[in-house]
Design a protein around this motif. Structure first.
Motif, PDB file in Angstrom:
ATOM      1  N   MET A  12      33.325   6.380  16.561  1.00  0.00           N
ATOM      2  CA  MET A  12      32.082   6.068  15.687  1.00  0.00           C
ATOM      3  C   MET A  12      31.572   6.977  14.877  1.00  0.00           C
ATOM      4  O   MET A  12      31.301   8.184  15.532  1.00  0.00           O
ATOM      5  N   THR A  13      31.341   6.646  13.520  1.00  0.00           N
ATOM      6  CA  THR A  13      30.501   7.847  12.932  1.00  0.00           C
ATOM      7  C   THR A  13      29.010   7.321  12.833  1.00  0.00           C
ATOM      8  O   THR A  13      28.544   6.465  13.220  1.00  0.00           O
ATOM      9  N   TYR A  14      28.340   8.652  12.286  1.00  0.00           N
ATOM     10  CA  TYR A  14      26.801   8.675  12.395  1.00  0.00           C
ATOM     11  C   TYR A  14      26.567   7.281  11.040  1.00  0.00           C
ATOM     12  O   TYR A  14      25.631   6.551  11.692  1.00  0.00           O
ATOM     13  N   GLU A  15      27.135   7.368  10.438  1.00  0.00           N
ATOM     14  CA  GLU A  15      26.723   6.137   9.427  1.00  0.00           C
ATOM     15  C   GLU A  15      27.236   4.751  10.014  1.00  0.00           C
ATOM     16  O   GLU A  15      26.388   3.834   9.924  1.00  0.00           O
ATOM     17  N   GLU A  16      28.182   4.845  10.726  1.00  0.00           N
ATOM     18  CA  GLU A  16      28.485   3.422  11.548  1.00  0.00           C
ATOM     19  C   GLU A  16      27.263   3.116  12.388  1.00  0.00           C
ATOM     20  O   GLU A  16      26.970   1.863  12.679  1.00  0.00           O
ATOM     21  N   LEU A  17      26.808   4.158  13.259  1.00  0.00           N
ATOM     22  CA  LEU A  17      25.885   3.716  13.978  1.00  0.00           C
ATOM     23  C   LEU A  17      24.569   3.346  13.089  1.00  0.00           C
ATOM     24  O   LEU A  17      23.831   2.583  13.775  1.00  0.00           O
ATOM     25  N   LEU A  37      15.418  -4.716  28.140  1.00  0.00           N
ATOM     26  CA  LEU A  37      16.610  -4.218  28.683  1.00  0.00           C
ATOM     27  C   LEU A  37      17.914  -4.420  28.142  1.00  0.00           C
ATOM     28  O   LEU A  37      18.695  -3.411  27.920  1.00  0.00           O
ATOM     29  N   GLU A  38      18.111  -5.639  27.566  1.00  0.00           N
ATOM     30  CA  GLU A  38      19.527  -5.642  27.061  1.00  0.00           C
ATOM     31  C   GLU A  38      19.446  -4.977  25.523  1.00  0.00           C
ATOM     32  O   GLU A  38      20.459  -4.424  25.488  1.00  0.00           O
ATOM     33  N   ASP A  39      18.232  -4.849  24.872  1.00  0.00           N
ATOM     34  CA  ASP A  39      18.607  -3.946  23.814  1.00  0.00           C
ATOM     35  C   ASP A  39      18.719  -2.580  24.149  1.00  0.00           C
ATOM     36  O   ASP A  39      19.545  -1.690  23.366  1.00  0.00           O
ATOM     37  N   TRP A  40      18.026  -2.031  25.229  1.00  0.00           N
ATOM     38  CA  TRP A  40      18.168  -0.693  25.569  1.00  0.00           C
ATOM     39  C   TRP A  40      19.736  -0.700  25.986  1.00  0.00           C
ATOM     40  O   TRP A  40      20.220   0.738  25.850  1.00  0.00           O
ATOM     41  N   GLN A  41      20.234  -1.512  26.707  1.00  0.00           N
ATOM     42  CA  GLN A  41      21.558  -1.264  27.236  1.00  0.00           C
ATOM     43  C   GLN A  41      22.468  -1.149  26.151  1.00  0.00           C
ATOM     44  O   GLN A  41      23.683  -0.410  26.048  1.00  0.00           O
ATOM     45  N   GLU A  42      22.371  -1.931  24.944  1.00  0.00           N
ATOM     46  CA  GLU A  42      23.104  -1.904  23.750  1.00  0.00           C
ATOM     47  C   GLU A  42      22.901  -0.555  23.019  1.00  0.00           C
ATOM     48  O   GLU A  42      23.821   0.254  22.493  1.00  0.00           O
ATOM     49  N   ALA A  43      21.757   0.129  22.895  1.00  0.00           N
ATOM     50  CA  ALA A  43      21.535   1.393  22.541  1.00  0.00           C
ATOM     51  C   ALA A  43      22.209   2.412  23.215  1.00  0.00           C
ATOM     52  O   ALA A  43      23.026   3.215  22.526  1.00  0.00           O
ATOM     53  N   VAL A  44      22.043   2.452  24.560  1.00  0.00           N
ATOM     54  CA  VAL A  44      23.010   3.218  25.472  1.00  0.00           C
ATOM     55  C   VAL A  44      24.647   3.201  25.002  1.00  0.00           C
ATOM     56  O   VAL A  44      25.348   4.231  25.103  1.00  0.00           O
ATOM     57  N   LYS A  45      24.775   1.793  24.864  1.00  0.00           N
ATOM     58  CA  LYS A  45      26.450   1.665  24.817  1.00  0.00           C
ATOM     59  C   LYS A  45      26.729   2.330  23.475  1.00  0.00           C
ATOM     60  O   LYS A  45      27.716   2.949  23.293  1.00  0.00           O
ATOM     61  N   LEU A  46      26.001   2.216  22.342  1.00  0.00           N
ATOM     62  CA  LEU A  46      26.329   2.809  21.109  1.00  0.00           C
ATOM     63  C   LEU A  46      26.166   4.267  21.154  1.00  0.00           C
ATOM     64  O   LEU A  46      27.058   5.106  20.712  1.00  0.00           O
ATOM     65  N   ALA A  47      25.439   4.787  21.746  1.00  0.00           N
ATOM     66  CA  ALA A  47      25.000   6.299  21.998  1.00  0.00           C
ATOM     67  C   ALA A  47      26.385   6.868  22.756  1.00  0.00           C
ATOM     68  O   ALA A  47      27.124   7.912  22.262  1.00  0.00           O
ATOM     69  N   GLN A  48      26.915   5.993  23.637  1.00  0.00           N
ATOM     70  CA  GLN A  48      28.003   6.628  24.479  1.00  0.00           C
ATOM     71  C   GLN A  48      29.426   6.449  23.676  1.00  0.00           C
ATOM     72  O   GLN A  48      30.183   7.364  23.660  1.00  0.00           O
ATOM     73  N   GLU A  49      29.371   5.591  22.712  1.00  0.00           N
ATOM     74  CA  GLU A  49      30.413   5.252  21.915  1.00  0.00           C
ATOM     75  C   GLU A  49      30.507   6.441  20.991  1.00  0.00           C
ATOM     76  O   GLU A  49      31.480   7.244  20.581  1.00  0.00           O
ATOM     77  N   LYS A  96      35.098  14.110  14.182  1.00  0.00           N
ATOM     78  CA  LYS A  96      35.463  12.666  13.384  1.00  0.00           C
ATOM     79  C   LYS A  96      34.066  11.744  13.227  1.00  0.00           C
ATOM     80  O   LYS A  96      34.049  10.724  12.745  1.00  0.00           O
ATOM     81  N   ARG A  97      33.048  12.407  13.382  1.00  0.00           N
ATOM     82  CA  ARG A  97      31.695  11.774  13.534  1.00  0.00           C
ATOM     83  C   ARG A  97      31.055  11.559  11.763  1.00  0.00           C
ATOM     84  O   ARG A  97      30.025  10.816  11.657  1.00  0.00           O
ATOM     85  N   GLY A  98      31.609  12.388  11.079  1.00  0.00           N
ATOM     86  CA  GLY A  98      31.148  12.309   9.585  1.00  0.00           C
ATOM     87  C   GLY A  98      30.064  13.400   9.478  1.00  0.00           C
ATOM     88  O   GLY A  98      29.713  13.805  10.304  1.00  0.00           O
ATOM     89  N   GLY A  99      29.639  13.734   8.295  1.00  0.00           N
ATOM     90  CA  GLY A  99      28.792  14.767   7.951  1.00  0.00           C
ATOM     91  C   GLY A  99      27.452  14.262   8.111  1.00  0.00           C
ATOM     92  O   GLY A  99      27.113  13.185   8.710  1.00  0.00           O
ATOM     93  N   THR A 100      26.324  14.895   7.556  1.00  0.00           N
ATOM     94  CA  THR A 100      24.997  14.658   7.693  1.00  0.00           C
ATOM     95  C   THR A 100      24.589  13.410   6.917  1.00  0.00           C
ATOM     96  O   THR A 100      25.482  13.498   5.547  1.00  0.00           O
ATOM     97  N   ASN A 119      28.037  14.498  25.124  1.00  0.00           N
ATOM     98  CA  ASN A 119      26.679  14.698  25.765  1.00  0.00           C
ATOM     99  C   ASN A 119      25.643  13.812  24.997  1.00  0.00           C
ATOM    100  O   ASN A 119      25.262  13.950  24.055  1.00  0.00           O
ATOM    101  N   TYR A 120      25.309  12.748  25.838  1.00  0.00           N
ATOM    102  CA  TYR A 120      23.981  11.733  25.406  1.00  0.00           C
ATOM    103  C   TYR A 120      23.112  11.664  26.698  1.00  0.00           C
ATOM    104  O   TYR A 120      23.662  11.784  27.837  1.00  0.00           O
ATOM    105  N   HIS A 121      22.003  11.213  26.255  1.00  0.00           N
ATOM    106  CA  HIS A 121      21.041  11.065  27.424  1.00  0.00           C
ATOM    107  C   HIS A 121      20.219   9.919  27.112  1.00  0.00           C
ATOM    108  O   HIS A 121      19.266   9.786  26.163  1.00  0.00           O
ATOM    109  N   PRO A 122      20.139   8.842  28.089  1.00  0.00           N
ATOM    110  CA  PRO A 122      19.324   7.742  28.110  1.00  0.00           C
ATOM    111  C   PRO A 122      17.981   8.019  28.333  1.00  0.00           C
ATOM    112  O   PRO A 122      17.856   8.982  29.292  1.00  0.00           O
TER     113      PRO A 122
END
Length: 106
Positions: free
Chosen positions: A1-6, A62-74, A82-86, A49-52
């Motif tokens: 996943m790239t920053y832009e995709e997130l 809770l469900e939205d937070w879990q989705e945010a954590v899943k996206l952060a993990q990805e 591979k994440r893309g630039g700024t 390295n990510y921190h919920p």
């Protein structure tokens, strides 16, 4: 996943804050002053390295937070190169264009 995709998730409205070392997924705060609080941070310098964070003081459930954590993990599992630039914000482009027009170079 790239920053832009997130940033452009369709099923999940994400507010992001970029700093030199990390990207934070933000949620509106429940406190009286408003503003946004980070619910997950992802390192831009170290892979995997990510921190919920605690979401209970935000409007997220809770469900939205879990989705945010899943996206952060990805994103954290994606290699740094591979994440893309700024992200190039639109307001920066508009400000540059306006300045060129003011200076008569546009």
């Amino acid at each position: 996943m790239t920053y832009e995709e997130l940033k452009n998730q369709k099923d999940f409205n994400v507010n992001l804050h970029y700093s030199v070392n990390e990207v934070a997924i933000l949620a509106p705060s429940l406190d009286t002053f408003g503003g946004d609080d980070p619910v997950v941070t992802i390192s831009k310098m170290e892979p995997f390295n990510y921190h919920p964070r605690d979401y209970r003081d935000t409007v997220l459930d809770l469900e939205d937070w879990q989705e945010a954590v899943k996206l952060a993990q990805e994103l954290a599992m994606t290699p740094l190169d591979k994440r893309g630039g700024t992200i190039d914000y639109d307001w920066v482009k508009m400000a540059k264009r306006a300045l060129q027009l003011i200076l008569g170079r546009g």
